[in-house]
Design a protein around this motif. Structure first.
Motif, PDB file in Angstrom:
ATOM      1  N   HIS A  76       0.742  -1.255   0.015  1.00 57.43           N
ATOM      2  CA  HIS A  76      -0.022  -0.003  -0.071  1.00 57.43           C
ATOM      3  C   HIS A  76       0.764   1.342  -0.062  1.00 57.43           C
ATOM      4  O   HIS A  76       2.017   1.326   0.480  1.00 57.43           O
ATOM      5  N   THR A  77       0.251   2.347  -0.494  1.00 60.12           N
ATOM      6  CA  THR A  77       1.152   3.459  -0.510  1.00 60.12           C
ATOM      7  C   THR A  77       1.510   4.179   0.940  1.00 60.12           C
ATOM      8  O   THR A  77       2.539   4.675   0.905  1.00 60.12           O
ATOM      9  N   SER A  78       0.730   3.804   1.763  1.00 61.89           N
ATOM     10  CA  SER A  78       0.943   4.068   3.144  1.00 61.89           C
ATOM     11  C   SER A  78       2.388   3.536   3.614  1.00 61.89           C
ATOM     12  O   SER A  78       3.019   4.201   4.260  1.00 61.89           O
ATOM     13  N   TYR A  79       2.672   2.467   3.406  1.00 60.32           N
ATOM     14  CA  TYR A  79       3.842   1.523   3.639  1.00 60.32           C
ATOM     15  C   TYR A  79       4.930   2.262   2.908  1.00 60.32           C
ATOM     16  O   TYR A  79       6.060   2.440   3.521  1.00 60.32           O
ATOM     17  N   ALA A  80       4.731   2.253   1.622  1.00 65.45           N
ATOM     18  CA  ALA A  80       5.811   2.940   0.982  1.00 65.45           C
ATOM     19  C   ALA A  80       6.330   4.463   1.258  1.00 65.45           C
ATOM     20  O   ALA A  80       7.462   4.705   1.308  1.00 65.45           O
ATOM     21  N   ASN A  81       5.178   5.194   1.541  1.00 61.98           N
ATOM     22  CA  ASN A  81       5.579   6.603   2.363  1.00 61.98           C
ATOM     23  C   ASN A  81       6.324   6.630   3.372  1.00 61.98           C
ATOM     24  O   ASN A  81       7.169   7.361   3.891  1.00 61.98           O
ATOM     25  N   GLU A  82       6.111   5.648   4.261  1.00 61.67           N
ATOM     26  CA  GLU A  82       6.545   5.496   5.584  1.00 61.67           C
ATOM     27  C   GLU A  82       8.086   4.931   5.437  1.00 61.67           C
ATOM     28  O   GLU A  82       9.143   4.739   6.115  1.00 61.67           O
ATOM     29  N   HIS A  83       8.522   4.386   4.178  1.00 57.11           N
ATOM     30  CA  HIS A  83       9.992   3.936   4.042  1.00 57.11           C
ATOM     31  C   HIS A  83      10.572   4.399   2.701  1.00 57.11           C
ATOM     32  O   HIS A  83      10.931   3.759   1.740  1.00 57.11           O
ATOM     33  N   LYS A  84      10.528   5.835   2.421  1.00 55.70           N
ATOM     34  CA  LYS A  84      10.788   6.398   1.286  1.00 55.70           C
ATOM     35  C   LYS A  84      12.277   6.160   1.144  1.00 55.70           C
ATOM     36  O   LYS A  84      12.645   6.145  -0.261  1.00 55.70           O
ATOM     37  N   SER A  85      13.106   6.121   2.002  1.00 58.29           N
ATOM     38  CA  SER A  85      14.519   6.005   1.555  1.00 58.29           C
ATOM     39  C   SER A  85      14.663   4.685   1.013  1.00 58.29           C
ATOM     40  O   SER A  85      15.842   4.445   0.323  1.00 58.29           O
ATOM     41  N   LYS A  86      13.966   3.635   1.284  1.00 54.64           N
ATOM     42  CA  LYS A  86      14.217   2.299   0.453  1.00 54.64           C
ATOM     43  C   LYS A  86      13.644   2.293  -0.926  1.00 54.64           C
ATOM     44  O   LYS A  86      13.922   1.164  -1.606  1.00 54.64           O
ATOM     45  N   GLY A 101       1.146   1.157   6.170  1.00 55.10           N
ATOM     46  CA  GLY A 101       1.739   1.897   7.159  1.00 55.10           C
ATOM     47  C   GLY A 101       1.116   1.659   8.546  1.00 55.10           C
ATOM     48  O   GLY A 101       0.189   1.134   8.607  1.00 55.10           O
ATOM     49  N   HIS A 102       1.940   2.160   9.691  1.00 50.77           N
ATOM     50  CA  HIS A 102       1.437   1.776  10.748  1.00 50.77           C
ATOM     51  C   HIS A 102       0.042   2.482  11.236  1.00 50.77           C
ATOM     52  O   HIS A 102      -0.689   1.756  11.795  1.00 50.77           O
ATOM     53  N   GLY A 103      -0.015   3.744  10.796  1.00 53.81           N
ATOM     54  CA  GLY A 103      -1.533   4.247  10.990  1.00 53.81           C
ATOM     55  C   GLY A 103      -2.496   3.604  10.258  1.00 53.81           C
ATOM     56  O   GLY A 103      -3.589   3.593  10.867  1.00 53.81           O
ATOM     57  N   GLU A 104      -2.353   3.410   9.035  1.00 50.38           N
ATOM     58  CA  GLU A 104      -3.344   2.462   8.319  1.00 50.38           C
ATOM     59  C   GLU A 104      -3.529   1.337   8.852  1.00 50.38           C
ATOM     60  O   GLU A 104      -4.810   0.763   8.767  1.00 50.38           O
ATOM     61  N   LYS A 105      -2.596   0.541   9.276  1.00 51.77           N
ATOM     62  CA  LYS A 105      -2.886  -0.685   9.937  1.00 51.77           C
ATOM     63  C   LYS A 105      -3.640  -0.595  11.057  1.00 51.77           C
ATOM     64  O   LYS A 105      -4.516  -1.404  11.528  1.00 51.77           O
ATOM     65  N   ALA A 106      -3.288   0.225  11.922  1.00 55.94           N
ATOM     66  CA  ALA A 106      -3.860   0.478  13.280  1.00 55.94           C
ATOM     67  C   ALA A 106      -5.355   0.638  13.139  1.00 55.94           C
ATOM     68  O   ALA A 106      -6.238   0.559  13.860  1.00 55.94           O
ATOM     69  N   SER A 107      -5.648   1.293  12.037  1.00 60.81           N
ATOM     70  CA  SER A 107      -7.038   1.733  11.934  1.00 60.81           C
ATOM     71  C   SER A 107      -7.907   0.887  11.269  1.00 60.81           C
ATOM     72  O   SER A 107      -9.104   1.093  10.950  1.00 60.81           O
ATOM     73  N   GLY A 108      -7.377  -0.333  10.904  1.00 62.18           N
ATOM     74  CA  GLY A 108      -8.143  -1.593  10.467  1.00 62.18           C
ATOM     75  C   GLY A 108      -8.150  -1.334   8.696  1.00 62.18           C
ATOM     76  O   GLY A 108      -9.019  -1.922   8.286  1.00 62.18           O
ATOM     77  N   GLY A 109      -6.833  -0.843   8.228  1.00 63.51           N
ATOM     78  CA  GLY A 109      -6.913  -0.761   6.720  1.00 63.51           C
ATOM     79  C   GLY A 109      -6.944  -2.148   6.104  1.00 63.51           C
ATOM     80  O   GLY A 109      -7.420  -2.202   4.980  1.00 63.51           O
ATOM     81  N   ASN A 110      -6.371  -3.136   6.598  1.00 60.52           N
ATOM     82  CA  ASN A 110      -6.432  -4.555   5.884  1.00 60.52           C
ATOM     83  C   ASN A 110      -7.781  -5.173   5.841  1.00 60.52           C
ATOM     84  O   ASN A 110      -7.821  -6.178   5.257  1.00 60.52           O
ATOM     85  N   ASP A 150     -10.483   7.582  20.118  1.00 62.39           N
ATOM     86  CA  ASP A 150     -11.422   8.284  19.446  1.00 62.39           C
ATOM     87  C   ASP A 150     -11.179   8.530  17.851  1.00 62.39           C
ATOM     88  O   ASP A 150     -12.017   8.465  17.236  1.00 62.39           O
ATOM     89  N   HIS A 151      -9.938   8.309  17.513  1.00 59.55           N
ATOM     90  CA  HIS A 151      -9.474   8.425  16.093  1.00 59.55           C
ATOM     91  C   HIS A 151      -9.675   7.063  15.459  1.00 59.55           C
ATOM     92  O   HIS A 151      -9.532   7.128  14.084  1.00 59.55           O
ATOM     93  N   ALA A 152      -9.941   6.362  16.171  1.00 53.60           N
ATOM     94  CA  ALA A 152      -9.833   4.843  15.528  1.00 53.60           C
ATOM     95  C   ALA A 152     -10.691   3.891  16.155  1.00 53.60           C
ATOM     96  O   ALA A 152     -10.239   2.898  16.591  1.00 53.60           O
ATOM     97  N   LYS A 153     -12.131   4.394  16.438  1.00 57.56           N
ATOM     98  CA  LYS A 153     -13.024   3.363  17.161  1.00 57.56           C
ATOM     99  C   LYS A 153     -13.585   2.399  16.115  1.00 57.56           C
ATOM    100  O   LYS A 153     -13.465   2.364  14.981  1.00 57.56           O
ATOM    101  N   THR A 154     -13.746   1.331  16.892  1.00 60.17           N
ATOM    102  CA  THR A 154     -14.661   0.239  16.276  1.00 60.17           C
ATOM    103  C   THR A 154     -16.011   0.033  16.746  1.00 60.17           C
ATOM    104  O   THR A 154     -16.120  -0.164  18.259  1.00 60.17           O
ATOM    105  N   PHE A 155     -17.085  -0.267  16.116  1.00 58.64           N
ATOM    106  CA  PHE A 155     -18.462  -0.104  16.615  1.00 58.64           C
ATOM    107  C   PHE A 155     -18.721  -1.453  16.380  1.00 58.64           C
ATOM    108  O   PHE A 155     -18.477  -2.294  15.243  1.00 58.64           O
ATOM    109  N   CYS A 156     -19.652  -2.273  17.367  1.00 56.67           N
ATOM    110  CA  CYS A 156     -20.375  -3.384  17.043  1.00 56.67           C
ATOM    111  C   CYS A 156     -21.830  -3.152  17.018  1.00 56.67           C
ATOM    112  O   CYS A 156     -22.316  -2.602  18.103  1.00 56.67           O
TER     113      CYS A 156
END
Length: 247
Positions: A43-53, A118-127, A204-210
């Motif tokens: 994902h782009t979020s992962y590439a952006n977190e590793h720009k030097s690579k 990326g860490h943020g995308e993964k933490a917010s349930g991006g997968n 608050d920024h990454a809530k999960t509702f059921c």
């Protein structure tokens, strides 16, 4: 078709390579270039977190896969339904390759497990987010197209989307699951459907509702999501699938 290799292959760990080879085997994909497959799940979020690579992400493959999907489904509908009007062909194709359909296929194939986020995308349930999963399926199709051949891609696409074509032809695609559930249960008269909040968790920024579904006071399935609306749709989908399976 000539084989394609990215300008600079992403470096993979042995565990990553083994995981992707396992996916190739599970999906019965013939001799795909693993480095291209790795790019398809980056994902782009992962590439952006590793720009030097200088990591390659999947947006270009997604662009190509989108075009290939349109061609495969368009060709299939054109040949199978010679009397269908252009407007109807367009409507059925759009319903078949919509975000919801492609995300559903990705979930069935467990493609989210192979995503590099990326860490943020993964933490917010991006997968497990519809938009990302739909894009991932398109990227996979793009990777297949440039590393195998059109017939291989055509067979793969149709093997996973024929059910959705049928649903689109029956008018069951292109509508949201809450609407489909309401139409299904009200075939025998008015039914009272209620969605109830069971729980919410996370910051608050990454809530999960059921949310749960009850029909005429009887509790059915519950679903989760990053908003109440998404959780309601998930609960409606699971309830509809359960009711249809009982027929």
């Amino acid at each position: 078709m000539g084989r394609y290799v990215p300008h600079k292959s992403n470096k993979m760990t042995q565990a990553r390579e083994d995981s992707l080879h396992g996916l190739v085997s599970r999906l019965s994909i013939p001799s795909i270039d693993i480095s291209v497959l790795d790019c398809a799940f980056t994902h782009t979020s992962y590439a952006n977190e590793h720009k030097s690579k200088h990591i390659h992400h999947n947006q270009r493959l997604e662009f190509l896969g989108d075009a290939v999907l349109d061609l495969v489904i368009g060709e299939y509908l054109f040949k199978q339904y010679p009397d269908m009007s252009e407007g109807s062909l367009t409507k059925i194709k759009a319903a078949t390759v919509c975000e919801d359909s492609l995300a559903s296929v990705s979930r069935t194939l467990h493609l989210g497990n192979y995503l590099l986020l990326g860490h943020g995308e993964k933490a917010s349930g991006g997968n497990d987010r519809n938009s990302i999963l739909a894009d991932t399926f398109e990227s996979l199709i793009g990777a297949l197209y440039i590393t195998t051949d059109f017939e291989t891609v055509r067979q793969f696409v149709l093997s996973h989307l024929l059910t959705y074509i049928k649903q689109a032809l029956e008018g069951k695609r292109g509508k949201d699951y809450k609407t489909l559930l309401q139409e299904f249960v009200q075939r025998d008269g008015d039914k009272h459907i209620v969605y109830n909040l069971i729980s919410e968790s996370g910051p608050d920024h990454a809530k999960t509702f059921c949310m749960s579904v009850s029909i005429d006071g009887i509790d059915y399935e519950s679903g989760s999501g990053k908003s109440k609306k998404i959780a309601e749709q998930h609960a409606a989908q699971l309830t509809l699938e359960k009711l249809m399976a009982a027929i």
